[in-house]
Write a protein that holds these residues in place. Sequence first.
Motif, PDB file in Angstrom:
ATOM      1  N   PRO A  47       0.850  -1.158  -0.006  1.00  0.00           N
ATOM      2  CA  PRO A  47       0.074  -0.064   0.013  1.00  0.00           C
ATOM      3  C   PRO A  47       0.900   1.074  -0.160  1.00  0.00           C
ATOM      4  N   TYR A  48       1.918   1.343   0.485  1.00  0.00           N
ATOM      5  CA  TYR A  48       2.737   2.361   0.570  1.00  0.00           C
ATOM      6  C   TYR A  48       3.510   2.935  -0.644  1.00  0.00           C
ATOM      7  N   LYS A  51       0.193   5.028  -3.290  1.00  0.00           N
ATOM      8  CA  LYS A  51      -0.412   6.359  -2.721  1.00  0.00           C
ATOM      9  C   LYS A  51      -0.475   7.348  -3.713  1.00  0.00           C
ATOM     10  N   PRO A  52       0.577   7.888  -4.205  1.00  0.00           N
ATOM     11  CA  PRO A  52       0.516   8.784  -5.281  1.00  0.00           C
ATOM     12  C   PRO A  52      -0.377   8.557  -6.756  1.00  0.00           C
ATOM     13  N   ALA A  54      -2.971   6.366  -6.509  1.00  0.00           N
ATOM     14  CA  ALA A  54      -4.281   6.019  -6.058  1.00  0.00           C
ATOM     15  C   ALA A  54      -4.891   7.365  -5.749  1.00  0.00           C
ATOM     16  N   GLU A  55      -4.089   8.376  -5.483  1.00  0.00           N
ATOM     17  CA  GLU A  55      -4.727   9.830  -5.181  1.00  0.00           C
ATOM     18  C   GLU A  55      -5.036  10.446  -6.543  1.00  0.00           C
ATOM     19  N   GLU A  60     -10.068   4.670  -3.358  1.00  0.00           N
ATOM     20  CA  GLU A  60      -9.814   4.770  -1.966  1.00  0.00           C
ATOM     21  C   GLU A  60      -9.850   3.483  -1.456  1.00  0.00           C
ATOM     22  N   TYR A  62      -8.153  -0.841  -2.378  1.00  0.00           N
ATOM     23  CA  TYR A  62      -7.162  -1.532  -3.180  1.00  0.00           C
ATOM     24  C   TYR A  62      -6.848  -3.131  -2.267  1.00  0.00           C
ATOM     25  N   CYS A  64      -3.730  -5.185  -2.104  1.00  0.00           N
ATOM     26  CA  CYS A  64      -2.418  -5.053  -2.221  1.00  0.00           C
ATOM     27  C   CYS A  64      -1.739  -6.414  -1.896  1.00  0.00           C
ATOM     28  N   GLY A  74     -10.296   3.349   2.369  1.00  0.00           N
ATOM     29  CA  GLY A  74      -9.133   3.792   3.443  1.00  0.00           C
ATOM     30  C   GLY A  74      -8.953   3.002   4.834  1.00  0.00           C
ATOM     31  N   HIS A 107       3.419  -1.214   6.896  1.00  0.00           N
ATOM     32  CA  HIS A 107       3.552   0.155   6.629  1.00  0.00           C
ATOM     33  C   HIS A 107       4.970   0.221   6.096  1.00  0.00           C
TER      34      HIS A 107
END
Length: 259
Positions: A47-48, A51-52, A54-55, A60, A62, A64, A74, A107
């Motif tokens: 997930p990390y 982010k760009p 997905a934005e 929101e 996913y 992964c 989220g 994370h």
Amino acid sequence: MSYKIVFFDIDGTLVNEAKEIPADTIKAINELKDKGIEPVIATGRAPYFIKPLAETLGIESYVCMNGAYVVYKGQPLYKREIGKDALEMLVALAAQNDHSLVFEGEHQYFTDRDNHPFVTESVQSLKIELPGFDPEFWRGNEIFQVFLHCEGRDEHLYESLKSEFTLIRWHPQAMDVLPLGGSKAQGIAALLDKLGYVADDAAAFGDGLNDKEMLEYVGFGVAMGNSHPELLPFANFVTTHVDEKGIRNGLIEAGLLTV
């Protein structure tokens, strides 16, 4: 069939070889959302790493790490970590074979070999930040996926682990190591169950070997025109290349967009 939700792989599907999202893909995703159909990312990436993207796409939700970690709106929805006993076997065998590992947590992620060339080459191909160095990270953290860095000629050295893991090659020098039987389809099934949907309510797009189960599982599976040849038999439709309106043309074929 009117599909309610569509799952999209990232590399080679939403983004091209330069890791750019084609403008027409962004437009197609926005049109899909305007019709009330939910787009969801389904990727081998953690997930990390997404982010760009997905934005940019306004997504929101996913699936992964090849189905091992699922987030909806989220919020984490489903997790399947790799057991410590199995990890210990993998770590020991990789050390015996002098192969590097990268451990992916919820994370952050770390490698057991600092500045290993296979790690650098494979990870940089994704255009993401290189992992930190912590050989013991796997012991005290939930691990959902591992990168095993070895060439194809050395895959046979890990035959003994196939009762513990699913291994899928994604780079000439790297394989994904997943919990046994793990796949994007498994994570998708957990998300569909949460939403009260069945597999026939979903469509999916992919291009790689880790997309086989996903395309076979959903109601309508689309392989990109740039797909690995071994993926094609699992698709209901083969669309055009990612840079040749592949997403739009696949959504048209699925009856979700018009020309």
